[in-house]
Design an enzyme around this catalytic site. Structure first.
Site, short mmCIF file in Angstrom:
data_model
loop_
_atom_site.label_atom_id
_atom_site.label_comp_id
_atom_site.label_asym_id
_atom_site.label_seq_id
_atom_site.Cartn_x
_atom_site.Cartn_y
_atom_site.Cartn_z
N HIS A 1 -12.66 20.39 50.02
CA HIS A 1 -12.84 19.98 48.47
C HIS A 1 -13.20 19.38 48.11
O HIS A 1 -13.49 18.23 47.88
CB HIS A 1 -11.42 20.22 47.90
CG HIS A 1 -11.15 20.54 46.13
ND1 HIS A 1 -13.14 21.23 45.68
CD2 HIS A 1 -10.50 20.58 45.42
CE1 HIS A 1 -12.23 21.08 44.45
NE2 HIS A 1 -10.79 20.85 43.95
N GLN B 1 -13.62 17.29 44.83
CA GLN B 1 -13.12 16.61 44.05
C GLN B 1 -12.54 15.56 45.52
O GLN B 1 -12.40 14.63 44.40
CB GLN B 1 -11.28 17.54 44.50
CG GLN B 1 -9.79 16.85 44.16
CD GLN B 1 -10.07 16.78 42.67
OE1 GLN B 1 -10.64 17.65 41.78
NE2 GLN B 1 -10.29 15.28 41.94
N ARG C 1 -14.13 14.46 37.72
CA ARG C 1 -15.53 16.24 38.51
C ARG C 1 -16.38 16.25 37.64
O ARG C 1 -17.40 16.13 37.48
CB ARG C 1 -14.00 16.54 37.98
CG ARG C 1 -12.73 16.90 38.99
CD ARG C 1 -13.18 16.88 40.38
NE ARG C 1 -14.49 18.25 40.96
CZ ARG C 1 -13.57 19.68 40.71
NH1 ARG C 1 -11.91 19.62 40.95
NH2 ARG C 1 -14.10 20.64 40.88
N1 NVA Z 1 -4.81 22.43 47.45
C1 NVA Z 1 -5.32 23.06 46.71
C2 NVA Z 1 -6.28 23.00 45.92
C3 NVA Z 1 -6.94 23.12 43.95
C4 NVA Z 1 -7.75 22.24 43.38
C5 NVA Z 1 -5.31 24.52 46.82
O1 NVA Z 1 -6.28 25.12 47.60
O2 NVA Z 1 -5.16 25.51 45.52
N1 CP Z 2 -8.94 19.80 40.73
C1 CP Z 2 -9.42 21.02 41.09
O1 CP Z 2 -10.53 21.78 41.29
O2 CP Z 2 -8.92 21.92 39.92
P1 CP Z 2 -9.24 23.70 39.42
O3 CP Z 2 -8.28 24.70 40.88
O4 CP Z 2 -8.47 23.65 37.85
O5 CP Z 2 -10.41 23.72 39.85
#
Ligand code: NVA
Ligand code: CP
Length: 305
Positions: free
Chosen positions: A129, A132, A292
């Site tokens: 990610h 993030q 973000r």
């Molecule tokens: N580890 C979490 C992050 C969500 C922003 C997921 O992948 O669901």
């Molecule tokens: N932290 C993040 O990516 O949040 P969402 O899943 O709401 O996009």
């Protein structure tokens, strides 16, 4: 910098360039100074998983830059019915100026970059990610000044956030201690890559089982949900496995007195973090969520020509 697939691909210079542009765009937005540097540009936003922050911050962000976002649920486009990643990439490249994609497989994000001719931004996969993790470091920088020499700890699942924070800290020379239960460790290849990057940056990496050991002396304490998107079937089993991996007041007491608490959100209060910590004085979750928007505007402004 042509795409943002993982932080691994970025140089320290590129990371710093994103941070300084993000700070500039944030200031302009706060002061109401127009910054429509992507006038007439279009970003396609493919979602195969749910989202609040990523969806809204990218769509609002491209709009504030003078461009337009197109929300593409993977259920509504032909990709969800089996059209190939390569054909999707080639077709979309004829219409729009960039793609942000949230999906399961990192290889799909890489496939779009390989076959398309427009910038691809990874908006979360099972492996990484990057938007993030970059936002998290930008937020730490805002709160603490320099990143080098600080210690982050991450307590919980060895998931996409753990992988991305490990790589990002290694890149910028920040120390990081990660504690996960034995059966939920990080991807071995990611740890190996981070260790190689850390040799250059001087970042100290610890991959541990004991959460309290990891949190000791931290400047930044991070956690994430115990069951990520796609892991919902294992939620009950994970609650048992992660019971000792909660960030609570006792755990925070082991961090430095001026430590901050971070969480990418969404959070499950009472599981990975107590209400006391996430809603307490040390928590910076909403500044982190806000950032973000600013960091992704910088990423889009750099990538989309
Ligand atoms: N580890 C979490 C992050 C969500 C922003 C997921 O992948 O669901
Ligand atoms: N932290 C993040 O990516 O949040 P969402 O899943 O709401 O996009």
């Amino acid at each position: 910098m042509k795409n943002l697939l993982t932080v691994k691909d970025l140089s320290l210079n590129e990371i710093n360039k994103i941070f300084s542009l993000a700070a500039e765009l944030k200031e302009k937005q706060k002061k109401g100074i127009s910054h429509k540097i992507l006038e007439g540009k279009t970003l396609g936003m493919i979602f195969a998983k749910s989202s609040t922050r990523t969806r809204v911050s990218f769509e609002a962000g491209i709009y504030q830059l003078g461009g337009q976002g197109i929300f593409l649920s993977s259920n509504d486009i032909q990709l969800g019915r089996g059209e190939s990643i390569s054909d999707t990439a080639k077709v979309l490249s004829r219409y729009i100026d960039g793609i942000m994609i949230r999906t399961f497989e990192q290889s799909d994000v890489e496939g779009l970059a390989q076959y398309g001719s427009i910038p691809i931004i990874n908006g979360l996969t099972d492996l990484y990610h990057p938007c993030q993790a970059l936002t998290d470091l930008f937020t730490v920088k805002e709160k603490k000044g320099e990143l080098k020499g600080l210690k982050m700890s991450y307590i919980g699942d060895g998931n996409n956030m753990a992988n991305s924070l490990l790589i990002a800290c290694a890149k910028v020379g920040m120390d990081i201690s990660i504690a996960t239960p034995e059966d939920y460790k990080l991807n071995d290849k990611v740890i190996e890559a981070a260790r190689i990057i850390a040799q250059n940056s001087g970042s100290q990496i610890q991959v541990l089982i004991d959460p309290l050991e990891a949190i000791k002396g931290s400047d930044v304490v991070c956690t994430d949900v115990w069951a990520s998107m796609g892991d919902e079937d294992e939620a009950e089993e994970r609650k048992n496995a992660f019971v000792n991996y909660q960030v609570n007041n006792e755990a925070m007491a082991l961090a430095n007195d001026d430590a901050i608490f971070m969480h990418c959100l969404p959070a499950h209060r009472g599981e990975e973090v107590t209400t006391g910590v996430i809603d307490g004085d040390q928590s910076v979750i909403f500044d982190q969520a806000e950032n973000r928007l600013h960091v992704q505007k910088a990423i889009m402004a750099i990538l989309i020509k």
